[in-house]
Design a protein around this motif. Sequence first.
Motif, mmCIF file in Angstrom:
data_model
loop_
_atom_site.group_PDB
_atom_site.id
_atom_site.type_symbol
_atom_site.label_atom_id
_atom_site.label_comp_id
_atom_site.label_asym_id
_atom_site.label_seq_id
_atom_site.Cartn_x
_atom_site.Cartn_y
_atom_site.Cartn_z
ATOM 1 N N GLU A 1 0.820 -1.217 0.000
ATOM 2 C CA GLU A 1 0.000 0.000 0.000
ATOM 3 C C GLU A 1 0.847 1.257 0.000
ATOM 4 O O GLU A 1 0.372 2.330 -0.379
ATOM 5 N N ASP A 2 2.095 1.131 0.425
ATOM 6 C CA ASP A 2 2.992 2.291 0.479
ATOM 7 C C ASP A 2 3.818 2.455 -0.793
ATOM 8 O O ASP A 2 4.551 3.437 -0.934
ATOM 9 N N LEU A 3 3.708 1.502 -1.719
ATOM 10 C CA LEU A 3 4.534 1.557 -2.924
ATOM 11 C C LEU A 3 3.989 2.563 -3.926
ATOM 12 O O LEU A 3 2.780 2.627 -4.181
ATOM 13 N N GLU A 4 4.882 3.333 -4.505
ATOM 14 C CA GLU A 4 4.504 4.196 -5.621
ATOM 15 C C GLU A 4 4.331 3.337 -6.873
ATOM 16 O O GLU A 4 4.777 2.183 -6.924
ATOM 17 N N GLU A 5 3.683 3.906 -7.879
ATOM 18 C CA GLU A 5 3.351 3.105 -9.065
ATOM 19 C C GLU A 5 4.592 2.499 -9.718
ATOM 20 O O GLU A 5 4.586 1.338 -10.121
ATOM 21 N N ASN A 6 5.662 3.256 -9.786
ATOM 22 C CA ASN A 6 6.872 2.739 -10.409
ATOM 23 C C ASN A 6 7.477 1.600 -9.603
ATOM 24 O O ASN A 6 8.019 0.636 -10.170
ATOM 25 N N GLN A 7 7.379 1.693 -8.270
ATOM 26 C CA GLN A 7 7.875 0.612 -7.422
ATOM 27 C C GLN A 7 7.026 -0.647 -7.593
ATOM 28 O O GLN A 7 7.554 -1.764 -7.623
ATOM 29 N N ASP B 1 -0.814 -14.606 -7.021
ATOM 30 C CA ASP B 1 -1.161 -14.003 -5.735
ATOM 31 C C ASP B 1 -0.883 -12.504 -5.767
ATOM 32 O O ASP B 1 -1.704 -11.680 -5.352
ATOM 33 N N PHE B 2 0.276 -12.134 -6.294
ATOM 34 C CA PHE B 2 0.638 -10.716 -6.395
ATOM 35 C C PHE B 2 -0.359 -9.962 -7.269
ATOM 36 O O PHE B 2 -0.748 -8.826 -6.958
ATOM 37 N N LEU B 3 -0.775 -10.559 -8.376
ATOM 38 C CA LEU B 3 -1.724 -9.896 -9.273
ATOM 39 C C LEU B 3 -3.024 -9.573 -8.549
ATOM 40 O O LEU B 3 -3.599 -8.492 -8.735
ATOM 41 N N LEU B 4 -3.498 -10.489 -7.712
ATOM 42 C CA LEU B 4 -4.720 -10.231 -6.948
ATOM 43 C C LEU B 4 -4.486 -9.178 -5.881
ATOM 44 O O LEU B 4 -5.267 -8.230 -5.750
ATOM 45 N N PHE B 5 -3.413 -9.345 -5.115
ATOM 46 C CA PHE B 5 -3.179 -8.468 -3.963
ATOM 47 C C PHE B 5 -2.899 -7.034 -4.397
ATOM 48 O O PHE B 5 -3.277 -6.081 -3.708
ATOM 49 N N SER B 6 -2.265 -6.873 -5.553
ATOM 50 C CA SER B 6 -1.953 -5.536 -6.075
ATOM 51 C C SER B 6 -3.128 -4.948 -6.847
ATOM 52 O O SER B 6 -3.051 -3.814 -7.312
ATOM 53 N N ASN B 7 -4.186 -5.746 -7.000
ATOM 54 C CA ASN B 7 -5.390 -5.319 -7.723
ATOM 55 C C ASN B 7 -5.135 -5.137 -9.219
ATOM 56 O O ASN B 7 -5.916 -4.473 -9.911
ATOM 57 N N LEU B 8 -4.058 -5.714 -9.744
ATOM 58 C CA LEU B 8 -3.831 -5.729 -11.183
ATOM 59 C C LEU B 8 -4.770 -6.721 -11.860
ATOM 60 O O LEU B 8 -5.005 -6.650 -13.071
ATOM 61 N N ALA B 9 -5.298 -7.668 -11.086
ATOM 62 C CA ALA B 9 -6.292 -8.623 -11.582
ATOM 63 C C ALA B 9 -7.260 -8.923 -10.449
ATOM 64 O O ALA B 9 -6.937 -8.751 -9.272
ATOM 65 N N THR B 10 -8.452 -9.349 -10.809
ATOM 66 C CA THR B 10 -9.447 -9.739 -9.807
ATOM 67 C C THR B 10 -9.764 -11.232 -9.875
ATOM 68 O O THR B 10 -10.337 -11.784 -8.947
ATOM 69 N N ASN C 1 -3.820 -0.280 -16.954
ATOM 70 C CA ASN C 1 -4.962 0.418 -17.560
ATOM 71 C C ASN C 1 -6.281 -0.225 -17.154
ATOM 72 O O ASN C 1 -7.278 0.475 -16.916
ATOM 73 N N CYS C 2 -6.302 -1.542 -17.090
ATOM 74 C CA CYS C 2 -7.506 -2.244 -16.610
ATOM 75 C C CYS C 2 -7.827 -1.835 -15.173
ATOM 76 O O CYS C 2 -8.987 -1.613 -14.811
ATOM 77 N N LYS C 3 -6.779 -1.721 -14.365
ATOM 78 C CA LYS C 3 -6.958 -1.328 -12.963
ATOM 79 C C LYS C 3 -7.529 0.081 -12.869
ATOM 80 O O LYS C 3 -8.431 0.351 -12.058
ATOM 81 N N LYS C 4 -7.040 0.979 -13.719
ATOM 82 C CA LYS C 4 -7.496 2.371 -13.678
ATOM 83 C C LYS C 4 -8.938 2.518 -14.161
ATOM 84 O O LYS C 4 -9.628 3.458 -13.779
ATOM 85 N N THR C 5 -9.382 1.588 -15.005
ATOM 86 C CA THR C 5 -10.748 1.664 -15.537
ATOM 87 C C THR C 5 -11.655 0.629 -14.884
ATOM 88 O O THR C 5 -12.662 0.231 -15.469
ATOM 89 N N ARG C 6 -11.295 0.203 -13.674
ATOM 90 C CA ARG C 6 -12.033 -0.868 -12.996
ATOM 91 C C ARG C 6 -13.492 -0.515 -12.760
ATOM 92 O O ARG C 6 -14.353 -1.391 -12.679
ATOM 93 N N GLU C 7 -13.803 0.779 -12.652
ATOM 94 C CA GLU C 7 -15.209 1.171 -12.458
ATOM 95 C C GLU C 7 -16.050 0.796 -13.671
ATOM 96 O O GLU C 7 -17.223 0.445 -13.539
ATOM 97 N N LYS C 8 -15.446 0.861 -14.852
ATOM 98 C CA LYS C 8 -16.169 0.492 -16.079
ATOM 99 C C LYS C 8 -16.115 -1.019 -16.299
ATOM 100 O O LYS C 8 -17.078 -1.620 -16.764
ATOM 101 N N VAL C 9 -14.960 -1.617 -15.994
ATOM 102 C CA VAL C 9 -14.777 -3.062 -16.160
ATOM 103 C C VAL C 9 -14.541 -3.645 -14.774
ATOM 104 O O VAL C 9 -13.444 -3.565 -14.243
ATOM 105 N N SER C 10 -15.567 -4.216 -14.195
ATOM 106 C CA SER C 10 -15.497 -4.628 -12.793
ATOM 107 C C SER C 10 -14.565 -5.807 -12.565
ATOM 108 O O SER C 10 -14.078 -6.024 -11.455
ATOM 109 N N VAL C 11 -14.299 -6.585 -13.618
ATOM 110 C CA VAL C 11 -13.458 -7.775 -13.494
ATOM 111 C C VAL C 11 -12.260 -7.642 -14.422
ATOM 112 O O VAL C 11 -12.403 -7.247 -15.579
#
Length: 315
Positions: free
Chosen positions: A44-50, A141-150, A109-119
């Motif tokens: 949660e403390d990581l910047e996007e580049n990190q 696991d990382f993909l889920l926890f980082s919210n890059l995928a649901t 980009n999917c993460k940023k548009t998650r409101e339009k694409v819920s999954v």
Amino acid sequence: MYTFCPPIDDFDVFKEAKEQNFFESLESITALCIHLQELMTTIEDLEENQLKNEFFKLLQISLWGNKCDLSLSGGETSSQKTNIINTLEDLKPFILVNDMEHLWSLLSNCKKTREKVSVTRVDIVLDNSGFELVTDLVLADFLLFSNLATEIHFYGKMIPWFVSDTTIHDFNWVIEQVKHCDHKWVSKCGVDWENYVKMGKWVYHDHIFWTGPHEFCAMFHVAPDLYAELQKAHLILFKGDLNYRKLTGDRKWEFTVPFHRALNGFHPAPLCSIRTLKAEIQVGLRPGQGEQLTASEPNWLTTGKYGIFQFDGPL
């Protein structure tokens, strides 16, 4: 129509070797799971580049985990003896095609548009069990926890087939072994993974097509149900050398032929091959790159020394 004959319908002649690979790699598995848990406490403390750098790191671990292939070692031990995290910088020069930026761009980009694409669904077509499977589960696991995928959907072999290929038994067995590991943070990984399966965030599929003779461009006609399932993904990761051979039709392409062309119409969704080279086929290289490698290392295509992240999709 396929039929299976008991009592050997689920007998896996490679089971002992796959389990040995897991236990002999336990030190590396422990280090990898601890790294994941430490990462989760700070994510949660990581910047996007990190966050991107951590994503790239776990992608590379999944790539080099593909070295642990019993078919390449002739049945000899192929376990991961060292902490693979510490070797990533040294291995970077051996990545011949590196499209990791495209993967990050797509998923972020999917993460940023998650409101339009819920999954956001990532599909992983698995290769080897043992240590490599653990690297794939850690990435998932990382993909889920980082919210890059649901959602993560895994595809394995329906029957024991090609030496160390992953079956549903291997998938469940590895999760169970990690869950019962003595180290509490490793055990937590196994508990989390089991819960993802129960909650439907991780879904395992098998299909007889994966052990059939067809190249993947025939899937639309031969296995339309499987093709339709893959079309639901936002990104498909194809692990390993055999998947690459079937993606490209196992033809002797020129090294510079574009990956998109070699796929021969197979485009269910944006996809990426994550592969260490173990067969005499490679496309999408820069002019002269393949010839230069052949001159300096005649066996570069088959040793597993080199790897690729090769993407096909909208850029």
